[in-house]
Each structure stands twice: as C-alpha cells, then as structure tokens.
Design an enzyme around this catalytic site. Structure first.
Site, PDB file in Angstrom:
ATOM      1  N   ASN A   1      10.055   2.809   3.963  1.00  0.00           N
ATOM      2  CA  ASN A   1       9.350   1.665   4.544  1.00  0.00           C
ATOM      3  C   ASN A   1      10.010   0.322   4.274  1.00  0.00           C
ATOM      4  OD1 ASN A   1       7.502   3.497   5.510  1.00  0.00           O
ATOM      5  ND2 ASN A   1       6.087   3.234   3.794  1.00  0.00           N
TER       6      ASN A   1
ATOM      7  N   GLY B   1       0.784  -1.225   0.000  1.00  0.00           N
ATOM      8  CA  GLY B   1       0.000   0.000   0.000  1.00  0.00           C
ATOM      9  C   GLY B   1       0.815   1.273   0.000  1.00  0.00           C
ATOM     10  N   ASP B   2       2.034   1.227   0.523  1.00  0.00           N
ATOM     11  CA  ASP B   2       2.904   2.411   0.532  1.00  0.00           C
ATOM     12  C   ASP B   2       4.366   1.957   0.523  1.00  0.00           C
ATOM     13  OD1 ASP B   2       3.726   5.056   0.610  1.00  0.00           O
ATOM     14  OD2 ASP B   2       3.548   5.215   2.791  1.00  0.00           O
ATOM     15  N   PRO B   3       4.780   1.211  -0.514  1.00  0.00           N
ATOM     16  CA  PRO B   3       6.137   0.659  -0.542  1.00  0.00           C
ATOM     17  C   PRO B   3       7.181   1.680  -0.990  1.00  0.00           C
ATOM     18  CG  PRO B   3       4.986  -0.001  -2.515  1.00  0.00           C
ATOM     19  CD  PRO B   3       4.002   0.808  -1.692  1.00  0.00           C
TER      20      PRO B   3
END
Length: 267
Positions: free
Chosen positions: A185, A179-181
């Site tokens: 992260n 979802g937010d790579p």
C-alpha cells in the site's frame, strides 16, 4: 460483476485482493477500478468516502473518479498513483525508500486535528474482532506460526486481558491512521526510491498510532527476512520510523499488542 464495469472498454485485470475485491487497470494506466459485491460493496463505499475526505488534505493518494452501483455490486474508479508497490522492492531498496515512506505515514497521522469522521478506535476494532471470532472467520494465514494452533477464543482472550492498559494509552495517542500500512500500500518511484503515495485507504480512521506502526514494521520485516544483515536493516528501519514520527521512547509491548489484535479483525 462485469456489468458494473464495461471490461470491453480497455480495462485489464490487475489482481484480486485479500478481501476478494477484483481490481482492473485502465489501458492507459491512469486509472484503477475496484469491484466488490455483497457486503463488500458497503466496505468499498467506505473507501470511497474516505478518499473523498482526504481529497483536499494534501495527502498523495488516489482521487475518486467515478462510483457505480447496481444489483450486481459496486465499482470504485480511482486515479492511479505512479510507481511500484514497496513490496516489490529488494531489501536494500526498501530501506532506501523507508524514510520517505515514513514521512508519508507521518503526514496522515498529522491530520489528527482535521476532524476525521471515521472511527478505527481500539474499542471499535475489538468489537469487530469479537464478531470475527464468533463467526469462526479468523484467517490462519494472517497469524504467526506460534499462534496457528490457538483457538480464536483464546486469541481474543489474550487481547482482552490487555485492553484496560491499551485503552488508557490510546487516549493520549489518537491520530488519523491509514489502517493497513503494509508494503503493497506504499507506492515508490523505482528510480529515485521516493514514496509517491498511499493506496488502499478503506480502513483509514482515528486510532492509536501504534496500530499503524506495528503493521508497517512487521510487514516490512518480511521483505528483509531472507536478506543478509536482516537484523541491522530491521533495527535501522525501526529507528528511522520512530525518529520521523518524533517518538522518543518506542513501546515494543504496545506494538506486539496490535499485532495480536489485527489478524482477528479481518473476516
């Protein structure tokens, strides 16, 4: 907010994320605490639930240690993942770590058959984008320079025009997505340049895998933007990512679509 977490007991301020959540690190470095208030407390509960679902899935990610909530907000205490964020690596080191990072993302995508209960589908995210635009909450800092002068409604209309095609493609390409790579992260061992795990999993859910791939590639490109041989590094990273995920014919227009949608979903 500190009444949710006793900062007198050795917690050290780490950073404040783009969401506004405050993050603290324990004195021994073994745990992190994320604090949220208002509507963000519900979002943080979602991250807690996602980490709980991932706990027995073989994914290197934080484990939930404790959850606290009161009238001041919520606090999620998690185990720390060793290493440094990939965003801190030099361009050449990032490229060295890239295959291992791609393998970690591929492991998340491989969970598609495990009954993920979280939805990040295109229809859900478009609905979210519609709400963000209607509130006038699109953050211009998330937009590329060429889009900063466009109205939120025009940005949304451009995405909506492609929806029928992208929804049809999504139906054959649903996986569990991070979802937010983005580079902050992915955690990486600075000595071996191997990925040690993934963090900030509050957006994990079933979605088109291209939504993850678009963000990962675009964010990594910023790390190479001032490096010599930038074009070669970007091409090599592109090839490594798609070969790792066994995608033989990458669709660049589909990648571009998700880069147009994503900035409209934050706010």
């Amino acid at each position: 907010m500190e009444t949710v977490l006793d900062i007198r007991s050795g917690w050290i301020p780490a950073h404040e994320g783009e969401s506004g959540d405050r993050v603290f690190r324990s004195g021994d470095g073994r745990h992190y605490a994320k604090l949220a208030k208002g509507a963000r407390a519900g979002e943080l509960a979602g991250e807690r639930d996602r980490l709980g679902w991932l706990a027995d899935k073989g994914i290197a990610c934080p484990e939930v240690v404790a959850w606290r909530q009161n009238e001041h907000g919520a606090c999620l205490i998690m185990s720390a993942i060793p290493g440094v964020p990939a965003v801190n690596l030099s361009g050449p080191d990032l490229l060295m770590a890239w295959r291992s990072m791609s393998e970690h993302l591929a492991a998340v995508h491989a969970l598609a058959g495990d009954g993920c209960p979280f939805d990040k589908s295109l229809s859900t995210m478009f609905t979210r984008a519609t709400k963000v635009v209607s509130r006038g909450a699109v953050n211009p800092d998330f937009l590329p320079d060429e889009d900063k002068d466009m109205s939120g409604q025009d940005l949304l209309a451009r995405v909506e025009a492609e929806l029928p095609l992208r929804l049809a493609q999504e139906a054959a390409s649903l996986v569990v997505c991070h979802g937010d790579p983005c580079m902050p992260n992915f955690m990486v061992d600075p000595a071996t340049l191997r990925c040690t795990g993934l963090i900030d999993l509050g957006r994990i859910g079933v979605a088109d895998r291209y939504s993850d791939l678009a963000l990962m590639l675009a964010n990594a490109g910023e790390s190479w933007s001032n490096e010599n041989e930038n074009e070669n590094e970007t091409k090599e990273a592109f090839d490594i990512l798609f070969s790792t995920l066994k995608i033989e014919a990458p669709d660049r227009e589909r990648l571009a679509f998700y880069l147009r949608l994503d900035p409209l979903t934050w706010g």
